[in-house]
Write a protein that holds these residues in place. Structure first.
Motif, short mmCIF file in Angstrom:
data_model
loop_
_atom_site.label_atom_id
_atom_site.label_comp_id
_atom_site.label_asym_id
_atom_site.label_seq_id
_atom_site.Cartn_x
_atom_site.Cartn_y
_atom_site.Cartn_z
N PRO A 266 -1.31 -21.70 -14.37
CA PRO A 266 -0.30 -20.87 -13.71
C PRO A 266 -0.78 -20.41 -12.33
CG PRO A 266 -1.36 -19.66 -15.48
CD PRO A 266 -1.90 -21.07 -15.53
N VAL A 267 0.11 -20.50 -11.37
CA VAL A 267 -0.20 -20.07 -10.01
C VAL A 267 0.11 -18.58 -9.89
CG1 VAL A 267 0.38 -20.36 -7.56
CG2 VAL A 267 0.37 -22.35 -9.09
N PRO A 268 -0.86 -17.78 -9.47
CA PRO A 268 -0.58 -16.35 -9.26
C PRO A 268 0.54 -16.19 -8.24
CG PRO A 268 -2.94 -16.80 -9.15
CD PRO A 268 -2.25 -18.12 -9.17
N GLN A 269 1.44 -15.27 -8.52
CA GLN A 269 2.60 -15.05 -7.65
C GLN A 269 2.53 -13.68 -6.99
OE1 GLN A 269 5.04 -17.40 -7.08
NE2 GLN A 269 3.69 -18.72 -8.27
N PRO A 270 2.73 -13.63 -5.66
CA PRO A 270 2.82 -12.33 -4.99
C PRO A 270 4.07 -11.58 -5.47
CG PRO A 270 2.76 -14.15 -3.40
CD PRO A 270 2.84 -14.75 -4.75
N SER A 271 4.12 -10.31 -5.18
CA SER A 271 5.26 -9.49 -5.55
C SER A 271 6.54 -10.03 -4.94
CB SER A 271 5.06 -8.05 -5.07
OG SER A 271 3.90 -7.50 -5.63
N PRO A 272 7.63 -10.00 -5.70
CA PRO A 272 8.92 -10.44 -5.13
C PRO A 272 9.28 -9.59 -3.91
CG PRO A 272 9.09 -10.10 -7.51
CD PRO A 272 7.75 -9.58 -7.09
N GLY A 273 9.75 -10.23 -2.89
CA GLY A 273 10.16 -9.53 -1.68
C GLY A 273 9.03 -9.18 -0.73
N LEU A 274 7.80 -9.52 -1.08
CA LEU A 274 6.67 -9.23 -0.19
C LEU A 274 6.84 -9.98 1.13
CD1 LEU A 274 3.73 -8.02 0.17
CD2 LEU A 274 2.94 -10.28 -0.54
N MET A 275 6.65 -9.29 2.21
CA MET A 275 6.67 -9.90 3.54
C MET A 275 5.22 -9.92 4.03
SD MET A 275 9.82 -10.63 4.14
CE MET A 275 9.87 -10.97 5.86
N PRO A 276 4.51 -11.04 3.83
CA PRO A 276 3.10 -11.09 4.21
C PRO A 276 2.88 -10.78 5.69
CG PRO A 276 3.65 -12.96 2.84
CD PRO A 276 4.95 -12.28 3.21
N ASN A 277 1.87 -10.00 5.95
CA ASN A 277 1.58 -9.54 7.29
C ASN A 277 0.25 -10.14 7.75
OD1 ASN A 277 0.51 -8.02 9.44
ND2 ASN A 277 1.62 -6.18 8.81
N PRO A 278 0.27 -11.00 8.78
CA PRO A 278 -0.98 -11.62 9.25
C PRO A 278 -2.04 -10.61 9.68
CG PRO A 278 0.92 -12.76 10.17
CD PRO A 278 1.44 -11.53 9.48
N ALA A 279 -1.64 -9.45 10.23
CA ALA A 279 -2.63 -8.45 10.64
C ALA A 279 -3.37 -7.89 9.42
CB ALA A 279 -1.96 -7.32 11.43
N ALA A 280 -2.64 -7.60 8.37
CA ALA A 280 -3.27 -7.14 7.13
C ALA A 280 -4.13 -8.26 6.55
CB ALA A 280 -2.21 -6.69 6.12
N GLY A 281 -3.64 -9.49 6.66
CA GLY A 281 -4.38 -10.63 6.17
C GLY A 281 -5.69 -10.83 6.90
N LYS A 282 -5.69 -10.56 8.19
CA LYS A 282 -6.93 -10.71 8.98
C LYS A 282 -8.00 -9.74 8.47
CE LYS A 282 -8.92 -10.64 13.56
NZ LYS A 282 -8.76 -10.49 14.99
N THR A 283 -7.60 -8.50 8.22
CA THR A 283 -8.54 -7.50 7.72
C THR A 283 -9.09 -7.93 6.36
OG1 THR A 283 -7.37 -5.76 8.90
CG2 THR A 283 -8.78 -5.06 7.08
N LEU A 284 -8.22 -8.39 5.48
CA LEU A 284 -8.65 -8.85 4.15
C LEU A 284 -9.54 -10.08 4.26
CD1 LEU A 284 -5.28 -8.30 2.29
CD2 LEU A 284 -7.46 -7.21 1.69
N PHE A 285 -9.20 -10.99 5.17
CA PHE A 285 -10.00 -12.19 5.37
C PHE A 285 -11.41 -11.81 5.82
CE2 PHE A 285 -11.84 -15.61 7.82
CZ PHE A 285 -11.58 -16.74 7.05
N GLU A 286 -11.48 -10.92 6.82
CA GLU A 286 -12.79 -10.51 7.34
C GLU A 286 -13.65 -9.89 6.25
OE1 GLU A 286 -11.47 -8.07 10.59
OE2 GLU A 286 -11.35 -9.79 11.96
N LYS A 287 -13.04 -9.13 5.35
CA LYS A 287 -13.78 -8.44 4.29
C LYS A 287 -14.18 -9.39 3.15
CE LYS A 287 -13.33 -4.69 0.96
NZ LYS A 287 -12.42 -3.77 0.31
N ASN A 288 -13.33 -10.36 2.82
CA ASN A 288 -13.53 -11.15 1.61
C ASN A 288 -13.83 -12.63 1.81
OD1 ASN A 288 -12.64 -9.18 -0.66
ND2 ASN A 288 -11.07 -8.97 0.91
N CYS A 289 -13.55 -13.16 2.99
CA CYS A 289 -13.63 -14.61 3.17
C CYS A 289 -14.53 -15.06 4.32
CB CYS A 289 -12.22 -15.18 3.42
SG CYS A 289 -10.95 -14.60 2.29
N ALA A 290 -14.65 -14.22 5.33
CA ALA A 290 -15.34 -14.61 6.56
C ALA A 290 -16.82 -14.94 6.35
CB ALA A 290 -15.20 -13.53 7.62
#
Length: 145
Positions: free
Chosen positions: A44-68
């Protein structure tokens, strides 16, 4: 005119049995190879919340903390992980669901020689959607469609 069949074209019984066995073995191998991707599709593929509008700025912060630490601060990769700004990770080759699955379950090394990717604990499907939005934005800026 002689109507006797030409026996030189007939396959002797032992060779015919060997050919049949080889054909059945080949069929079995093909069937097994086809079933492997099907097994992976049952995950099963994890699914984001219905109606979520992903925000690249928030994603950048999360990326830097968890992926960089592995994929590089600027998505250029490091000695621990591959660059996300690579045609290998373009949406048509690794869709957004691949990011969700890799974070949740880890990923076997298949394009690079960095070893397997371990699951990333503590990230929700919404977090991964934000990170993916950031990666996709940066990929478009780099001409990766």
């Amino acid at each position: 005119m002689n109507k006797t069949p030409n026996r030189s074209l007939a396959i002797p019984a032992p060779r015919r049995d060997t050919r049949l066995q080889l054909c059945l073995l080949a069929l079995l191998i093909v069937a097994a190879a086809i079933s492997l991707p099907v097994a992976a599709q049952d995950m099963p593929v994890p699914q984001p919340s219905p109606g979520l509008m992903p925000n690249p700025a928030a994603g950048k912060t999360l990326f830097e903390k968890n992926c960089a630490s592995c994929h590089g601060a600027n998505l250029q990769g490091s000695d621990k992980g591959p660059p996300m700004l690579s045609k290998i990770y373009e949406p048509s080759h690794h869709g957004d669901a691949a990011f969700q699955l890799a974070v949740k379950n880890g990923s076997r090394a298949h394009h690079w020689k960095f070893g397997d990717m371990a699951p990333v604990p503590g990230l929700s499907p919404d977090d991964v959607a934000q990170i993916t939005a950031y990666v996709r934005l940066e990929q478009r800026k780099a001409g990766i469609q």
